[in-house]
Scaffold this active site. Structure first.
Site, short mmCIF file in Angstrom:
data_model
loop_
_atom_site.label_atom_id
_atom_site.label_comp_id
_atom_site.label_asym_id
_atom_site.label_seq_id
_atom_site.Cartn_x
_atom_site.Cartn_y
_atom_site.Cartn_z
N ASP A 134 -7.46 2.41 7.27
CA ASP A 134 -7.35 2.47 5.82
C ASP A 134 -6.73 1.20 5.27
O ASP A 134 -7.19 0.65 4.27
CB ASP A 134 -6.50 3.67 5.39
CG ASP A 134 -7.31 4.95 5.43
OD1 ASP A 134 -8.53 4.86 5.68
OD2 ASP A 134 -6.71 6.02 5.25
N ASP B 12 -3.62 -0.02 10.03
CA ASP B 12 -4.63 0.94 10.48
C ASP B 12 -5.94 0.71 9.71
O ASP B 12 -6.06 -0.24 8.94
CB ASP B 12 -4.13 2.38 10.29
CG ASP B 12 -3.84 2.69 8.83
OD1 ASP B 12 -4.14 1.84 7.95
OD2 ASP B 12 -3.30 3.78 8.56
N GLU C 295 0.84 -1.20 0.00
CA GLU C 295 0.00 0.00 0.00
C GLU C 295 0.87 1.25 0.00
O GLU C 295 1.69 1.44 0.89
CB GLU C 295 -0.88 -0.03 1.26
CG GLU C 295 -1.61 1.27 1.53
CD GLU C 295 -2.20 1.30 2.92
OE1 GLU C 295 -2.14 0.27 3.63
OE2 GLU C 295 -2.72 2.35 3.31
N ASP D 127 -0.96 -1.21 5.73
CA ASP D 127 -0.76 -0.63 7.06
C ASP D 127 -1.67 -1.32 8.07
O ASP D 127 -2.75 -1.80 7.73
CB ASP D 127 -1.11 0.86 7.03
CG ASP D 127 -0.02 1.68 6.34
OD1 ASP D 127 1.07 1.12 6.11
OD2 ASP D 127 -0.28 2.86 6.03
#
Ligand code: 0RA
Length: 811
Positions: free
Chosen positions: A513, A511, A436, A509
């Site tokens: 997103d 997180d 990403e 990641d």
């Protein structure tokens, strides 16, 4: 089946009547469809439709269906009542003919405009033929008349049984077990049909009721707003493009048979969805197979909207414009057509065949919708914009598919420029990392083992297509890159033998997103490269969330729990806990166990109560001085909020997420199993009674007396501290463990340098990979379908938690 023996006093005409009903009993399916669940209910519809006719003719306002305990059913209306006078030619009461003669139903009286009669239009005599027993009661001319039948034959002749001031008909029967393989009336089936009829007849003032004596329930279906109410109810949970429902009504005389009048009624509302939900009815019958009336509606909508769009300059002259399908994307509509002599076609007789209907619907709708658009520019614009978008999406999807097809044909030849390929040609030792973001792509390219590891960075913007239909996903550039890099084609053209890498590893990641991008990629792989998952070629990398260093030692940790365990491990190395009452010292393995429990307690902390005194339900009840104890409540900034449903409560929490400073106390209700929760919204965590109890039990097992225990002395390095409460002991132990320790939290892959990324996430010797497996393909497919069809936030969360039953595989 019994051969009916005509009563001796019947003349020849009557015998043929009896033969008529005998035909129904010999071939019931020909008249009512089948002799199963549907057929049994069909009898009810036949009688209800007669009441509907009375309402259409302006005489009835009520119809009540009663399901009796003994398996019989009554249908009562307040229409004119079946005629009871003696028929001049047949010499018997008209009601007897209506009940014993096929197709006799509408041929009496003033020849009123009859439009109902069910798909087969067989009338009440059919019901009589297929009923073991039937009793008809007619209120008319001030008298109550009654007569009864057995399997279609007269049992008791018409007699006056009382006086009355009203008019109406009550038909009561039980389906014949000789005919039907299933006899039971199903509440939900009757309920749905009555509701549907109530929507369609609501504007004509008909109210339907259902009494189920078996369950002692009574329901009233009354929708004065008619089709509009139907549309609004069908759109519950959808987002309308315009608040008002567009409704029109018109009549048109038949050219084929002058004097016959068609009636057209239509209600419509567009939503932001992708489905078309058009419900076409003919004479109150749901024509699932569509037919000429639906064709008429579709062509008039396409023409009217297309014309308007051009006239208003919303479409260029040379622009092909949206297709009919595009105009109907997101449309919810009910079309109700009244046809004097309906012809039904198709296997299930649920398709309207009357040629004329098409032109008539087209004319009525065309006229009125044109005027409506002129008067409602805002709504018109919204509808047309939506159709233009639908058209663009369709074009894009087609182009993307073509492109993918072309690209996959010459797959090995054209590799995307962004791909940093590996050197090895031994497929099964190679790995493709889908990374990403460009910021992580750099370090990944630098840090990798060039011999066997390839890197493909993709843009995070891929997120935007998450809510789009699958076709749109295919149109996405980043997805194309992946297809090109893997070189094995896609969907029906997938050839897993051709895949260029042994493993494909998604590296996003840690997180929100990142997890969204992962979900999208997984959906893509599931839908279009399913075999790669089946063959165990798809993996998820586990980048660390933390790096913990103490002196020269350091370790990467992938989640909170791992961090906690590691802190316990290194933090207890130089620590002791001394229980002054028991005069016992904890160190080594015993201390590590104790520290784990203490850190768990520390995590539960934040509750506004001392940890050793979890409050009971009685306490909760005391705090609530209202009538009813709500299931959930919360205190935010000193104000109490009460919720009956977990959903409402979660919405409340959702709204407050991110309000860092607000003091929030969450109490669970009696059903929640939650006694009390912590006080800060951010990272808010419910404290469950059972979690508390479990921690206390663990403490007791480890020799810490929770009540009346302590004080405890925590010594770490050179410092000592005395604690009197378990909560204090827990936080002191944690602080002591953390002293001299450096904890680094990574917000994304981009924060790591090449070396760190390699040693924490990519090095095959030390990394942890999750292998994606879709064991229960069906369940996964359903979950993906939920995601792709609507993308509601809550559902997405569900997917993040459950979509992938990922097998944990340490390599
Ligand atoms: C024939 C003629 C008329 C009404 C009906 C039948 C009729 C049948 C049923 C079945 C259930 N409820 C019904 N209500 C009416 C016309 C009556 C007249 O002109 O008075």
């Amino acid at each position: 089946m019994t051969e009916s023996q005509p009563p001796a006093n019947y003349d020849a005409g009557q015998i043929s009547v009896l033969e008529g009903l005998e035909a129904v009993r010999k071939r019931p399916a020909m008249y009512i469809g089948d002799t199963d669940v549907r057929g049994v209910h069909h009898l009810i519809w036949e009688v209800v439709d007669n009441a509907v006719d009375e309402a259409l003719a302006g005489f009835a306002t009520h119809c009540t269906v009663t399901l009796h305990e003994n398996g019989s059913v009554s249908v009562e209306d307040d229409g004119r009542g079946i005629p009871v006078d003696i028929h001049p030619e047949e010499g018997v009461p008209a009601v007897e003919l209506v009940l014993t003669k096929l197709h006799a139903g509408g041929k009496f009286g003033d020849g009123a405009y009859k439009v109902s009669g069910g798909l087969h239009g067989v009338g009440v005599s059919c019901v009589n033929a297929l009923a073991e027993g039937l009793e008809v009661t007619v209120h008319k001319h001030g008298k109550i008349h009654r007569m009864s039948f057995e399997r279609g034959e007269v049992k008791t002749h018409l007699e006056v049984v009382g006086e009355t001031e009203r008019t109406g008909t009550i038909v009561c029967w039980n389906p014949d077990p000789e005919i039907f393989s299933s006899l039971e009336h199903q509440h939900s089936i009757v309920q749905q049909r009555l509701r549907e009829t109530a929507y369609l007849m609501g504007s004509r003032g008909l109210r339907l009721e259902l009494t189920d004596e078996r369950t002692a329930t009574h329901e009233v279906f009354e929708y004065p707003a008619g089709l509009e109410a139907f549309v609004l109810d069908a759109n519950k949970g959808r987002t309308p493009l315009h608040p008002e429902v567009l409704t029109l009504y018109g009549t048109e005389e038949s050219k084929d048979s002058p004097g016959d009048v068609y009636e057209v009624e239509l209600s419509m509302q567009w939503t932001d969805g992708y489905q078309e939900n058009v419900f076409p009815f003919v004479n109150n019958i749901h024509t699932r197979g569509g037919g000429t009336h639906l064709t008429g509606l579709r062509s008039s909508l396409a023409r009217a909207l297309g014309n308007y769009a051009r006239k208003e300059g919303l479409l260029k002259d040379n622009d092909k414009g949206p297709s009919g399908d595009d105009f109907r994307e997101g449309l919810t509509a009910v079309l109700s057509l009244k046809v004097p002599n309906p012809q039904f076609e198709g296997q299930t007789k649920d398709k309207l065949g009357n040629r004329e209907a098409q032109g008539i619907v087209e004319a009525v709708v065309g006229r009125q919708i044109g005027a409506f658009l002129e008067e409602n520019h805002k709504i018109a614009k919204a509808i047309i914009q939506k159709a233009v978008q639908a058209r663009a999406a369709r074009d894009a999807a087609r182009k993307a598919r073509d492109l993918v097809r072309r690209k996959s044909a010459l797959a090995s030849g054209s590799l995307p420029g962004k791909l940093a390929d590996c050197q090895s040609k031994v497929r099964d030792e190679t790995e493709l990392f889908i990374v990403e973001g460009d910021s992580a792509g750099g370090p990944a390219k630098m840090g990798r083992d060039r011999r066997i590891q390839a890197i493909l960075p993709i843009k995070g913007k891929i997120l935007n297509v998450e809510k789009a239909p699958l076709d749109k996903m295919l149109a996405h550039q980043e997805i194309l890159l992946i297809v090109q890099a893997l070189g094995c084609g896609i969907s029906s053209e997938l050839d897993p033998e051709k895949v260029r890498y042994g493993k494909t590893i998604i590296m996003t990641d840690a997180d929100v997103d990142g997890s969204h991008i992962r979900t999208l990629l997984l959906t893509f792989f599931y839908r279009h490269m399913r075999q790669l998952i089946d063959e165990g070629r798809l993996y998820i990398a586990q980048p660390p969330l933390y790096k913990v260093s103490k002196g020269k030692k350091y370790k990467y940790l992938i989640h909170e729990n791992a961090l906690r365990d590691y802190l316990v491990e290194i933090g207890t190395a130089q620590m002791t806990v001394h229980d002054t009452v028991a005069d016992k010292t904890f160190e080594g393995a015993a201390l590590r166990e104790l520290a784990k429990t203490l850190t768990d307690i520390d995590a539960l902390k934040g509750a506004a109560i001392p940890i050793w005194a979890p409050i009971g339900y009685a306490d909760l009840v005391d705090r609530w001085d209202g009538e009813k104890l709500p299931s959930w409540w919360a205190r935010a900034d000193g104000t109490d909020h009460f919720f009956d449903a977990l959903e409402e409560y979660e919405n409340f929490l959702e709204l407050r997420r991110g309000m860092v400073d607000e003091e929030l106390v969450v109490y669970g209700g009696p059903e929640s199993g939650v006694l009390m929760a912590d006080s800060h919204v951010q990272g808010s965590k419910l404290m469950r009674a059972k979690d508390v109890a479990e921690c206390l039990e663990r403490l007791a097992a480890q020799g810490i007396a929770v009540q009346g225990g302590g004080p405890w002395v925590v010594t770490g390095g050179k410092e000592s501290k005395e604690c009197t409460k378990v909560t204090e002991l827990a936080s002191t132990a944690r602080k002591s463990a953390e002293s001299g320790v450096d904890i680094q939290r990574y917000k994304g892959l981009g924060e790591m340098n090449a070396d760190q990324l390699w040693e924490s996430t990519m090095d095959p010797e030390t990394r942890t990979l999750l292998k994606v497996s879709v064991d229960d393909a069906l369940a996964a497919d359903q979950i993906f379908t939920i995601l792709m069809s609507d993308g509601v936030e809550a559902r997405r969360e569900y997917i993040e938690e459950h979509a992938l039953e990922i097998t944990n595989l340490d390599i």
